[in-house]
Scaffold this motif. Structure first.
Motif, PDB file in Angstrom:
ATOM      1  N   GLU A   1       0.652  -0.936   0.092  1.00 56.48           N
ATOM      2  CA  GLU A   1      -0.063  -0.087  -0.161  1.00 56.48           C
ATOM      3  C   GLU A   1       0.953   1.288  -0.139  1.00 56.48           C
ATOM      4  O   GLU A   1       0.314   2.462   0.072  1.00 56.48           O
ATOM      5  CB  GLU A   1      -0.878  -0.095   1.193  1.00 56.48           C
ATOM      6  N   ILE A   2       2.096   0.977  -0.030  1.00 61.72           N
ATOM      7  CA  ILE A   2       2.953   2.264  -0.080  1.00 61.72           C
ATOM      8  C   ILE A   2       2.716   3.079  -1.296  1.00 61.72           C
ATOM      9  O   ILE A   2       2.878   4.119  -1.557  1.00 61.72           O
ATOM     10  CB  ILE A   2       4.479   2.071   0.058  1.00 61.72           C
ATOM     11  N   ILE A   3       2.099   2.282  -2.430  1.00 57.68           N
ATOM     12  CA  ILE A   3       1.911   2.887  -3.752  1.00 57.68           C
ATOM     13  C   ILE A   3       0.804   4.001  -3.542  1.00 57.68           C
ATOM     14  O   ILE A   3       0.459   4.891  -4.323  1.00 57.68           O
ATOM     15  CB  ILE A   3       1.227   2.026  -4.981  1.00 57.68           C
ATOM     16  N   ASN A   4      -0.013   3.726  -2.478  1.00 55.14           N
ATOM     17  CA  ASN A   4      -1.014   5.105  -1.973  1.00 55.14           C
ATOM     18  C   ASN A   4      -0.719   5.695  -0.742  1.00 55.14           C
ATOM     19  O   ASN A   4      -1.401   6.786  -0.647  1.00 55.14           O
ATOM     20  CB  ASN A   4      -2.417   4.111  -1.658  1.00 55.14           C
ATOM     21  N   HIS A   5       0.367   5.263  -0.232  1.00 60.12           N
ATOM     22  CA  HIS A   5       0.608   6.084   0.962  1.00 60.12           C
ATOM     23  C   HIS A   5       2.096   6.166   1.305  1.00 60.12           C
ATOM     24  O   HIS A   5       2.789   5.866   1.901  1.00 60.12           O
ATOM     25  CB  HIS A   5       0.260   5.274   2.291  1.00 60.12           C
ATOM     26  N   PRO A   6       2.620   7.375   0.448  1.00 55.27           N
ATOM     27  CA  PRO A   6       4.132   7.694   0.204  1.00 55.27           C
ATOM     28  C   PRO A   6       4.426   8.323   1.407  1.00 55.27           C
ATOM     29  O   PRO A   6       3.615   9.068   1.865  1.00 55.27           O
ATOM     30  CB  PRO A   6       4.094   8.450  -1.070  1.00 55.27           C
ATOM     31  N   VAL A   7       5.675   8.278   2.229  1.00 54.08           N
ATOM     32  CA  VAL A   7       6.229   8.907   3.168  1.00 54.08           C
ATOM     33  C   VAL A   7       7.669   9.505   2.737  1.00 54.08           C
ATOM     34  O   VAL A   7       8.632   8.616   2.382  1.00 54.08           O
ATOM     35  CB  VAL A   7       6.315   8.004   4.372  1.00 54.08           C
ATOM     36  N   GLY A   8       7.886  10.651   2.619  1.00 57.48           N
ATOM     37  CA  GLY A   8       8.965  11.215   2.186  1.00 57.48           C
ATOM     38  C   GLY A   8       9.623  12.346   2.950  1.00 57.48           C
ATOM     39  O   GLY A   8       8.960  12.480   3.955  1.00 57.48           O
ATOM     40  N   THR A   9      10.566  13.052   2.425  1.00 56.87           N
ATOM     41  CA  THR A   9      10.894  14.297   3.170  1.00 56.87           C
ATOM     42  C   THR A   9      10.620  15.453   2.423  1.00 56.87           C
ATOM     43  O   THR A   9      10.776  16.648   2.930  1.00 56.87           O
ATOM     44  CB  THR A   9      12.685  14.211   3.238  1.00 56.87           C
ATOM     45  N   GLY A  10       9.750  15.524   1.355  1.00 57.69           N
ATOM     46  CA  GLY A  10       9.271  16.389   0.658  1.00 57.69           C
ATOM     47  C   GLY A  10       8.435  17.599   1.345  1.00 57.69           C
ATOM     48  O   GLY A  10       7.938  17.361   2.516  1.00 57.69           O
ATOM     49  N   ALA A  11       8.059  18.672   0.651  1.00 55.66           N
ATOM     50  CA  ALA A  11       7.208  19.850   1.312  1.00 55.66           C
ATOM     51  C   ALA A  11       5.716  19.491   1.280  1.00 55.66           C
ATOM     52  O   ALA A  11       4.935  19.933   2.123  1.00 55.66           O
ATOM     53  CB  ALA A  11       7.610  21.002   0.379  1.00 55.66           C
ATOM     54  N   PHE A  12       5.535  18.285   0.363  1.00 51.72           N
ATOM     55  CA  PHE A  12       3.852  17.838   0.475  1.00 51.72           C
ATOM     56  C   PHE A  12       3.936  16.579   1.008  1.00 51.72           C
ATOM     57  O   PHE A  12       4.578  15.652   0.748  1.00 51.72           O
ATOM     58  CB  PHE A  12       3.431  17.986  -0.931  1.00 51.72           C
ATOM     59  N   ILE A  13       2.709  16.392   1.447  1.00 47.53           N
ATOM     60  CA  ILE A  13       2.121  15.186   1.846  1.00 47.53           C
ATOM     61  C   ILE A  13       0.827  14.607   1.159  1.00 47.53           C
ATOM     62  O   ILE A  13       0.224  15.512   0.627  1.00 47.53           O
ATOM     63  CB  ILE A  13       1.884  14.753   3.438  1.00 47.53           C
ATOM     64  N   VAL A  14       0.580  13.357   0.999  1.00 51.34           N
ATOM     65  CA  VAL A  14      -0.587  12.803   0.023  1.00 51.34           C
ATOM     66  C   VAL A  14      -1.818  12.854   1.019  1.00 51.34           C
ATOM     67  O   VAL A  14      -1.883  12.100   1.876  1.00 51.34           O
ATOM     68  CB  VAL A  14      -0.452  11.468  -0.628  1.00 51.34           C
ATOM     69  N   LYS A  15      -2.850  13.386   0.624  1.00 49.15           N
ATOM     70  CA  LYS A  15      -3.994  13.571   1.618  1.00 49.15           C
ATOM     71  C   LYS A  15      -4.905  12.425   1.091  1.00 49.15           C
ATOM     72  O   LYS A  15      -5.555  11.619   2.052  1.00 49.15           O
ATOM     73  CB  LYS A  15      -4.783  14.761   1.356  1.00 49.15           C
TER      74      LYS A  15
END
Length: 217
Positions: free
Chosen positions: A194-208
């Protein structure tokens, strides 16, 4: 906090991504929405499955890499992003050392203790690289390291070393690619496919929100 809303709208020809930037202003919060229309739905938000341009465009705001392009310079110039400075090459060109910026944190996410994103360290890059190269993950980007890199080392928490099999003059360019984004093992352990739908990075944006249904990788 900034959020990306990704929807799969099967009845439409274009797919919108809504970027939501939430800024703290004294006691108030200011919400700013940026609407970006993609020509199709991204197949995955997993960096190792980012061969298509749409996925790369979507993930570029969530994940960061060691290096990036300075797009206002011509010709295009590679500059540091998560790296403290440009990589250092040994005289024979077979050892490449990169110093990583300190105090960079993964986005807050339930995969971390108390939901607080932890600090980025060199091992997060190595974890991501090894995941990229693992055949069982069917990565679309393993070619960037296959037959080119013999090992990845982290002599300190903020030092990343590439041991090359042969000179690799394209490496700096490769390190701008989202394939090479660092990955938190906590995110993979919690979300799995499910990481394809729930990315966790260091960038400025998150996936809602996202409704991607691919299960590859």
């Amino acid at each position: 906090m900034r959020e990306i809303l990704i929807k799969n709208l099967a009845s439409f020809l274009l797919y919108p991504i809504i970027l939501v930037q939430v800024l703290a202003c004294t006691q108030k919060k200011l919400d700013t929405d940026l609407h970006i229309v993609l020509r199709e739905n991204p197949r995955s938000l997993d960096p190792i499955l980012s061969a298509d341009a749409v996925a790369t465009e979507a993930m570029g705001s969530v994940y960061e890499t060691l290096l990036q392009y300075h797009y206002f310079k011509r010709p295009y110039t590679v500059v540091p992003l998560l790296a403290e400075k440009m990589p250092e090459y040994s005289k024979d060109g077979l050892t490449v050392t990169v110093q990583i910026k300190k105090n960079i944190h993964f986005q807050d996410d339930p995969c971390f203790p108390n939901g607080k994103g932890r600090e980025l360290v060199a091992q997060d890059f190595i974890y991501g690289f090894n995941r990229l190269l693992d055949p069982k993950n069917m990565s679309e980007g393993a070619w960037i390291f296959e037959n080119k890199v013999s090992s990845f080392l982290a002599p300190t928490p903020y030092t990343l070393v590439f041991k090359l099999k042969k000179k690799y003059p394209q490496l700096n360019n490769v390190l701008t690619m989202v394939y090479t984004a660092p990955m938190a093992h906590e995110a993979i352990e919690k979300y799995g496919l499910e990481i394809i739908n729930h990315p966790v990075g260091t960038g400025a944006f998150i996936v809602k929100d996202t409704t991607i249904t691919s299960t590859t990788g």
